[in-house]
Design a protein around this motif. Structure first.
Motif, PDB file in Angstrom:
ATOM      1  N   UNK A  19       0.307  -1.205  -0.125  1.00  0.00           N
ATOM      2  CA  UNK A  19       0.044  -0.340  -0.143  1.00  0.00           C
ATOM      3  C   UNK A  19       1.259   1.073  -0.318  1.00  0.00           C
ATOM      4  N   UNK A  20       1.550   1.093   0.407  1.00  0.00           N
ATOM      5  CA  UNK A  20       3.091   2.633   0.711  1.00  0.00           C
ATOM      6  C   UNK A  20       4.758   2.169   0.403  1.00  0.00           C
ATOM      7  N   UNK A  21       4.803   1.756  -0.763  1.00  0.00           N
ATOM      8  CA  UNK A  21       5.982   0.924  -0.654  1.00  0.00           C
ATOM      9  C   UNK A  21       7.078   2.344  -0.934  1.00  0.00           C
ATOM     10  N   UNK A  22       6.862   3.684  -1.092  1.00  0.00           N
ATOM     11  CA  UNK A  22       7.140   4.391  -0.414  1.00  0.00           C
ATOM     12  C   UNK A  22       7.492   5.012   1.375  1.00  0.00           C
ATOM     13  N   UNK A  23       7.158   4.277   1.948  1.00  0.00           N
ATOM     14  CA  UNK A  23       7.704   4.208   3.427  1.00  0.00           C
ATOM     15  C   UNK A  23       8.714   3.769   3.369  1.00  0.00           C
ATOM     16  N   UNK A  24       9.615   3.735   4.676  1.00  0.00           N
ATOM     17  CA  UNK A  24      10.695   3.538   4.895  1.00  0.00           C
ATOM     18  C   UNK A  24      10.962   2.552   5.806  1.00  0.00           C
ATOM     19  N   UNK A  25      11.034   1.643   5.742  1.00  0.00           N
ATOM     20  CA  UNK A  25      11.154   0.179   6.384  1.00  0.00           C
ATOM     21  C   UNK A  25      12.424  -0.783   6.285  1.00  0.00           C
ATOM     22  N   UNK A  26      11.897  -0.893   8.541  1.00  0.00           N
ATOM     23  CA  UNK A  26      13.245  -1.458   8.842  1.00  0.00           C
ATOM     24  C   UNK A  26      12.242  -2.930   9.816  1.00  0.00           C
ATOM     25  N   UNK A  27      13.032  -4.348   9.862  1.00  0.00           N
ATOM     26  CA  UNK A  27      12.553  -4.969  10.124  1.00  0.00           C
ATOM     27  C   UNK A  27      13.833  -5.749  11.593  1.00  0.00           C
ATOM     28  N   UNK A  28      13.296  -6.196  12.541  1.00  0.00           N
ATOM     29  CA  UNK A  28      13.963  -6.776  13.137  1.00  0.00           C
ATOM     30  C   UNK A  28      14.095  -7.988  12.613  1.00  0.00           C
ATOM     31  N   UNK A  29      15.516  -8.953  12.854  1.00  0.00           N
ATOM     32  CA  UNK A  29      15.086 -10.804  12.114  1.00  0.00           C
ATOM     33  C   UNK A  29      16.049 -11.421  12.578  1.00  0.00           C
ATOM     34  N   UNK A  30      15.733 -12.260  12.838  1.00  0.00           N
ATOM     35  CA  UNK A  30      17.136 -13.660  13.572  1.00  0.00           C
ATOM     36  C   UNK A  30      18.119 -14.198  12.755  1.00  0.00           C
ATOM     37  N   UNK A  31      17.763 -14.185  12.174  1.00  0.00           N
ATOM     38  CA  UNK A  31      19.560 -14.777  11.287  1.00  0.00           C
ATOM     39  C   UNK A  31      19.427 -14.364   9.075  1.00  0.00           C
ATOM     40  N   UNK A  32      20.226 -14.141   9.196  1.00  0.00           N
ATOM     41  CA  UNK A  32      20.869 -13.891   7.539  1.00  0.00           C
ATOM     42  C   UNK A  32      19.430 -14.714   6.603  1.00  0.00           C
TER      43      UNK A  32
END
Length: 361
Positions: A25-38
């Protein structure tokens, strides 16, 4: 400037689907995600090419604080309702990184398991209960439930942050009930409660009834749940300068009802009786030929056996959790639109059969 969104649980079921909806819906927003592994970071970036990933766990308090401080909006869904340490770290980061002139927004994932405390305290299983909680007229009761209530320790952290620091941190506690539907995230696409029930029926080839089988619980399709996060995120983005077509900043009264001490949301799409759902699943499994030519019998399931099957998820088949959700409709204009739980039963059974290596028609 586009709003900065920090997400925990993006490779899981709830936030995975919500991230899909937010990103598309909002591809222009800036997203950061916490993930456990590469490996999971790679899968996430393949699905959402512009997303930034940070490696860590809910135990990495300094990382959570830093990312929360830098984000405009935090969507917390990774073990969110039970990991108190992570909630405290997010709270600290939001408080440190924001001001009344530039507040941060916290979309926190709770759960309606909090409403089962009375049954648990009384040792009741499978009994019909009339009490229904209301997130609009009865919100003060929800935000002051007993400390022994499930999820309450984390709820208190979020609510305290949203009241003591109301000017700089705007909180919304979203409490989903039983969730169903295949998630659209790149990794976790399966829910628990109804799916574990289907799995037990297919494995054990009987219809499990906990207690009298009369306990009632609300349910919501995962697509509808994600729209609640989207609407809250859009309201937050509008307030911090992001664009949302056709919607300006909320008024003072809307702000009071949307965030903080009153920002507590039930999101039911319908309600079911656990014993009736179990029987409907059993009969549908017969129709689909997933249990051979057997006619499944009902059988009692004790608390101990339920715990062996799927922990609290299975015990919940004997507990009541009934919440009337009015807040999302009143302040966000949300309405459930997805298929009902009973409509989804054939798909749930098919997906569980496939996971077990069984052929389906």
């Amino acid at each position: 400037m586009p709003p900065k969104i920090f997400i925990t649980g993006a490779t899981g079921y709830i936030a995975g689907d919500a991230t899909h909806l937010l990103y598309t819906t909002h591809p222009d927003w800036s997203y950061t995600a916490l993930v456990r592994t590469e490996e999971k970071a790679s899968l996430l970036q393949k699905a959402f090419p512009t997303i930034r990933t940070v490696l860590g766990t809910l135990e990495d308090s300094d990382l959570l604080k830093s990312e929360a401080a830098n984000a405009d909006i935090v969507l917390h869904a990774a073990d969110a309702s039970d990991h108190e340490g992570a909630a405290r770290a997010i709270a600290s980061g939001l408080i440190a990184g924001h001001s009344e002139a530039s507040p941060g927004y916290w979309l926190h994932t709770g759960g309606t398991g909090i409403l089962t405390y009375a049954d648990e305290k009384a040792g009741k299983l499978g009994e019909w209960e009339a009490q229904e909680w209301n997130d609009w007229s009865g919100v003060a009761e929800l935000t002051s439930l007993p400390d022994e209530a499930f999820h309450r320790n984390v709820d208190r952290v979020v609510l305290a942050t949203g009241t003591e620091f109301a000017g700089r941190v705007k909180t919304a506690v979203v409490c989903p009930p039983t969730i169903y539907g295949k998630g659209r995230g790149p990794v976790g696409t399966r829910s628990r409660q109804a799916y574990e029930l289907a799995r037990l029926i297919l494995e054990a080839e009987f219809i499990p009834i906990v207690g009298e089988g009369k306990a009632r619980w609300d349910h919501v399709h995962v697509f509808d749940l994600s729209r609640v996060y989207l609407l809250l995120a859009e309201a937050a983005a509008a307030a911090v300068g992001g664009k949302k077509e056709g919607m300006g900043d909320a008024t003072g009264e809307e702000e009071r009802e949307m965030w903080g001490e009153r920002g507590y949301y039930f999101v039911p799409g319908g309600r079911h009786v656990w014993g009736e759902v179990a029987e409907a699943m059993g009969r549908q499994a017969e129709v689909m030929g997933l249990v051979g030519d057997k006619k499944l019998e009902k059988a009692g399931l004790s608390r101990e056996k339920a715990m062996e099957q799927a922990g609290f998820q299975a015990v919940s088949w004997g507990l009541n959790s009934q919440g009337r959700g009015e807040r999302a409709a009143k302040v966000l204009g949300w309405r459930p639109e997805g298929p009902g739980l009973y409509e989804e039963i054939p798909r749930i059974l098919s997906e569980e059969a496939e996971r077990m290596g069984r052929k389906t028609a």
